[in-house]
Design a protein around this motif. Sequence first.
Motif, PDB file in Angstrom:
ATOM      1  N   PHE A 165       0.831  -1.206   0.000  1.00 61.76           N
ATOM      2  CA  PHE A 165       0.000   0.000   0.000  1.00 61.76           C
ATOM      3  C   PHE A 165       0.863   1.251   0.000  1.00 61.76           C
ATOM      4  O   PHE A 165       1.856   1.329   0.720  1.00 61.76           O
ATOM      5  CB  PHE A 165      -0.935   0.029   1.213  1.00 61.76           C
ATOM      6  CG  PHE A 165      -1.977  -1.049   1.158  1.00 61.76           C
ATOM      7  CD1 PHE A 165      -3.141  -0.873   0.431  1.00 61.76           C
ATOM      8  CD2 PHE A 165      -1.768  -2.267   1.809  1.00 61.76           C
ATOM      9  CE1 PHE A 165      -4.097  -1.888   0.349  1.00 61.76           C
ATOM     10  CE2 PHE A 165      -2.718  -3.283   1.736  1.00 61.76           C
ATOM     11  CZ  PHE A 165      -3.878  -3.094   1.001  1.00 61.76           C
ATOM     12  N   GLY A 166       0.446   2.205  -0.827  1.00 58.67           N
ATOM     13  CA  GLY A 166       1.145   3.482  -0.881  1.00 58.67           C
ATOM     14  C   GLY A 166       0.137   4.578  -1.178  1.00 58.67           C
ATOM     15  O   GLY A 166      -1.033   4.463  -0.819  1.00 58.67           O
ATOM     16  N   GLY A 167       0.595   5.629  -1.857  1.00 61.88           N
ATOM     17  CA  GLY A 167      -0.318   6.698  -2.244  1.00 61.88           C
ATOM     18  C   GLY A 167      -0.291   7.882  -1.286  1.00 61.88           C
ATOM     19  O   GLY A 167       0.389   7.853  -0.266  1.00 61.88           O
ATOM     20  N   GLY A 168      -1.041   8.893  -1.625  1.00 62.94           N
ATOM     21  CA  GLY A 168      -1.013  10.160  -0.907  1.00 62.94           C
ATOM     22  C   GLY A 168      -1.957  10.246   0.271  1.00 62.94           C
ATOM     23  O   GLY A 168      -2.021  11.269   0.954  1.00 62.94           O
ATOM     24  N   LYS A 169      -2.746   9.188   0.506  1.00 64.76           N
ATOM     25  CA  LYS A 169      -3.671   9.190   1.650  1.00 64.76           C
ATOM     26  C   LYS A 169      -3.411   7.931   2.470  1.00 64.76           C
ATOM     27  O   LYS A 169      -2.920   6.953   1.947  1.00 64.76           O
ATOM     28  CB  LYS A 169      -5.124   9.189   1.153  1.00 64.76           C
ATOM     29  CG  LYS A 169      -5.549  10.517   0.576  1.00 64.76           C
ATOM     30  CD  LYS A 169      -7.003  10.504   0.158  1.00 64.76           C
ATOM     31  CE  LYS A 169      -7.177   9.977  -1.256  1.00 64.76           C
ATOM     32  NZ  LYS A 169      -8.517   9.982  -1.774  1.00 64.76           N
ATOM     33  N   ILE A 209      -5.243   2.245   6.271  1.00 62.47           N
ATOM     34  CA  ILE A 209      -4.975   1.647   7.588  1.00 62.47           C
ATOM     35  C   ILE A 209      -6.068   0.650   7.978  1.00 62.47           C
ATOM     36  O   ILE A 209      -5.781  -0.448   8.467  1.00 62.47           O
ATOM     37  CB  ILE A 209      -4.796   2.749   8.650  1.00 62.47           C
ATOM     38  CG1 ILE A 209      -3.473   3.474   8.350  1.00 62.47           C
ATOM     39  CG2 ILE A 209      -4.762   2.161  10.059  1.00 62.47           C
ATOM     40  CD1 ILE A 209      -3.181   4.640   9.227  1.00 62.47           C
ATOM     41  N   ASP A 210      -7.313   1.018   7.705  1.00 63.31           N
ATOM     42  CA  ASP A 210      -8.411   0.074   7.991  1.00 63.31           C
ATOM     43  C   ASP A 210      -8.282  -1.188   7.144  1.00 63.31           C
ATOM     44  O   ASP A 210      -8.515  -2.292   7.622  1.00 63.31           O
ATOM     45  CB  ASP A 210      -9.772   0.725   7.706  1.00 63.31           C
ATOM     46  CG  ASP A 210     -10.125   1.775   8.756  1.00 63.31           C
ATOM     47  OD1 ASP A 210      -9.666   1.634   9.909  1.00 63.31           O
ATOM     48  OD2 ASP A 210     -10.849   2.729   8.416  1.00 63.31           O
ATOM     49  N   VAL A 211      -7.922  -1.003   5.879  1.00 63.56           N
ATOM     50  CA  VAL A 211      -7.780  -2.155   4.979  1.00 63.56           C
ATOM     51  C   VAL A 211      -6.648  -3.065   5.480  1.00 63.56           C
ATOM     52  O   VAL A 211      -6.803  -4.285   5.554  1.00 63.56           O
ATOM     53  CB  VAL A 211      -7.510  -1.707   3.522  1.00 63.56           C
ATOM     54  CG1 VAL A 211      -7.299  -2.904   2.613  1.00 63.56           C
ATOM     55  CG2 VAL A 211      -8.661  -0.850   2.992  1.00 63.56           C
ATOM     56  N   ILE A 212      -5.534  -2.462   5.852  1.00 64.21           N
ATOM     57  CA  ILE A 212      -4.377  -3.223   6.334  1.00 64.21           C
ATOM     58  C   ILE A 212      -4.752  -4.037   7.576  1.00 64.21           C
ATOM     59  O   ILE A 212      -4.473  -5.239   7.660  1.00 64.21           O
ATOM     60  CB  ILE A 212      -3.201  -2.257   6.660  1.00 64.21           C
ATOM     61  CG1 ILE A 212      -2.654  -1.649   5.358  1.00 64.21           C
ATOM     62  CG2 ILE A 212      -2.107  -2.954   7.456  1.00 64.21           C
ATOM     63  CD1 ILE A 212      -1.777  -0.423   5.562  1.00 64.21           C
ATOM     64  N   GLU A 213      -5.415  -3.393   8.514  1.00 65.34           N
ATOM     65  CA  GLU A 213      -5.778  -4.083   9.752  1.00 65.34           C
ATOM     66  C   GLU A 213      -6.712  -5.263   9.471  1.00 65.34           C
ATOM     67  O   GLU A 213      -6.550  -6.354  10.009  1.00 65.34           O
ATOM     68  CB  GLU A 213      -6.417  -3.108  10.750  1.00 65.34           C
ATOM     69  CG  GLU A 213      -6.615  -3.740  12.129  1.00 65.34           C
ATOM     70  CD  GLU A 213      -6.994  -2.709  13.195  1.00 65.34           C
ATOM     71  OE1 GLU A 213      -7.619  -1.689  12.841  1.00 65.34           O
ATOM     72  OE2 GLU A 213      -6.661  -2.950  14.370  1.00 65.34           O
ATOM     73  N   ALA A 265       2.814   7.110   8.013  1.00 64.47           N
ATOM     74  CA  ALA A 265       1.974   6.955   9.207  1.00 64.47           C
ATOM     75  C   ALA A 265       2.570   5.911  10.150  1.00 64.47           C
ATOM     76  O   ALA A 265       2.533   6.076  11.381  1.00 64.47           O
ATOM     77  CB  ALA A 265       0.552   6.575   8.803  1.00 64.47           C
ATOM     78  N   PHE A 266       3.117   4.847   9.603  1.00 62.93           N
ATOM     79  CA  PHE A 266       3.722   3.802  10.444  1.00 62.93           C
ATOM     80  C   PHE A 266       5.084   4.239  10.981  1.00 62.93           C
ATOM     81  O   PHE A 266       5.417   3.977  12.140  1.00 62.93           O
ATOM     82  CB  PHE A 266       3.833   2.477   9.656  1.00 62.93           C
ATOM     83  CG  PHE A 266       2.549   1.695   9.661  1.00 62.93           C
ATOM     84  CD1 PHE A 266       1.477   2.075   8.868  1.00 62.93           C
ATOM     85  CD2 PHE A 266       2.393   0.589  10.491  1.00 62.93           C
ATOM     86  CE1 PHE A 266       0.279   1.375   8.872  1.00 62.93           C
ATOM     87  CE2 PHE A 266       1.190  -0.137  10.511  1.00 62.93           C
ATOM     88  CZ  PHE A 266       0.132   0.263   9.697  1.00 62.93           C
ATOM     89  N   LEU A 267       5.861   4.904  10.137  1.00 61.00           N
ATOM     90  CA  LEU A 267       7.165   5.398  10.585  1.00 61.00           C
ATOM     91  C   LEU A 267       6.986   6.415  11.718  1.00 61.00           C
ATOM     92  O   LEU A 267       7.779   6.443  12.672  1.00 61.00           O
ATOM     93  CB  LEU A 267       7.931   6.019   9.408  1.00 61.00           C
ATOM     94  CG  LEU A 267       8.403   5.019   8.339  1.00 61.00           C
ATOM     95  CD1 LEU A 267       8.957   5.757   7.118  1.00 61.00           C
ATOM     96  CD2 LEU A 267       9.460   4.061   8.896  1.00 61.00           C
ATOM     97  N   ALA A 268       5.930   7.212  11.633  1.00 57.53           N
ATOM     98  CA  ALA A 268       5.653   8.199  12.688  1.00 57.53           C
ATOM     99  C   ALA A 268       5.454   7.507  14.036  1.00 57.53           C
ATOM    100  O   ALA A 268       5.954   7.957  15.067  1.00 57.53           O
ATOM    101  CB  ALA A 268       4.430   9.028  12.317  1.00 57.53           C
TER     102      ALA A 268
END
Length: 372
Positions: free
Chosen positions: A199-203, A208-212, A232-235
């Motif tokens: 997953f990538g992209g500008g949003k 995150i919901d899809v990943i979970e 978002a994950f690196l943060a």
Amino acid sequence: MLPTMDDFDFTGKSVIVRVDINSPLEPDTLRIMDNWRIKKIIPTLKELKEKNARVIVLAHQGRPGKWDFTSLEQHAEEISKLMGEEIKYVDDVYGEKAINEIEKLEKGEILLLDNVRKCSEEMEKKSAEEHARAEMIQKLAKYGDAFVNDAFAAAHRKHCSLLGFIPVLPSFAGRLMQKEVEMVEKLLEEAERPRLFIFGGGKYENAIDVIEKLLKDGKADKIMLGGMPANAFLAAEGKYEMEVDERVKRILDKYREKLVLPVGTIDGKDIDEESIKIFKDEISNAASIFISGPMGVFEEEKYSRGTKEVLKAIASSKAFSMAGGGHTAAAINKLGLEEKFSYVSTGGGSLERMLMGERLPVIEALIKFKRN
Ligand code: 3PG
Ligand code: MG
């Protein structure tokens, strides 16, 4: 089971077809920049034409109030080019002008009506039964013997022209819809393991919901991230400056070993060389791969390398490979790699919902009102 075009004899019949030819427009000229989605609905139109059907086509472009909300005149020109023959167009949806054209339509002819989102009832969120009472459906359904929905990219919307004909007319999934559903089912149910989702992209909000969900349902063996989802994950690991999302912390706690994050980025806008190497390695180990969203700001040459390298690696792997989302499809097409993917989906939001295990309103209605 989804009713398809195999379940009805369209020979000489009048058919109402809803497609999704919503296309990226050139901001200055409002001309269609990329006709890829239009290409994808041609097989359905050709099949109906070969059956000598009268074909009435409904579609949308943009949303009222948005800059890319336009008429569909140039979409009709594109369809004509791709069909290799003139199709008809009328700048009206179900007024007197449209009805006049519909009544004049001969067998084997195709008529595209204007942007269905010009009609106020179109974007109301309602059930198929409720939409069936709308003026649009009442006015148009009487000119159809059957309805074909081929608008996969809009199948997550509970809009009038997508649902309203389904309780009223014998209704079927078009060839594109059929293929899209088949391929997502293949990816989630049958695709060989290990399965790698990228997953990538500008949003990142929906991603995150899809990943979970994919991890929770055990559909994905590994998840690799670029673009904003990676940030978002690196943060959450203190490696990128941005507000930390609670869901991300939860996913990291539970599934850290299934996640592959970039080890470094270029200005936060692309993955770095070392990450490209790691990502390629992961790709070569996967039996099935899904990708949605570029790895960086692909439109800018400076930040396009990660995306290019990752897409090329997927294209040259022997894995089952699927891609989705408008920007990803555009990047794949720009690199001339579509043929090397097992499947490139026209869906964005609709595909996301399916990955989450949700049933799309259009598919639900087609099944619910299926006639024996
Ligand atoms: C899309 O491009 O996302 C689909 O055509 C649906 O359009 P929408 O997101 O404006 O509802
Ligand atoms: Mg959209």
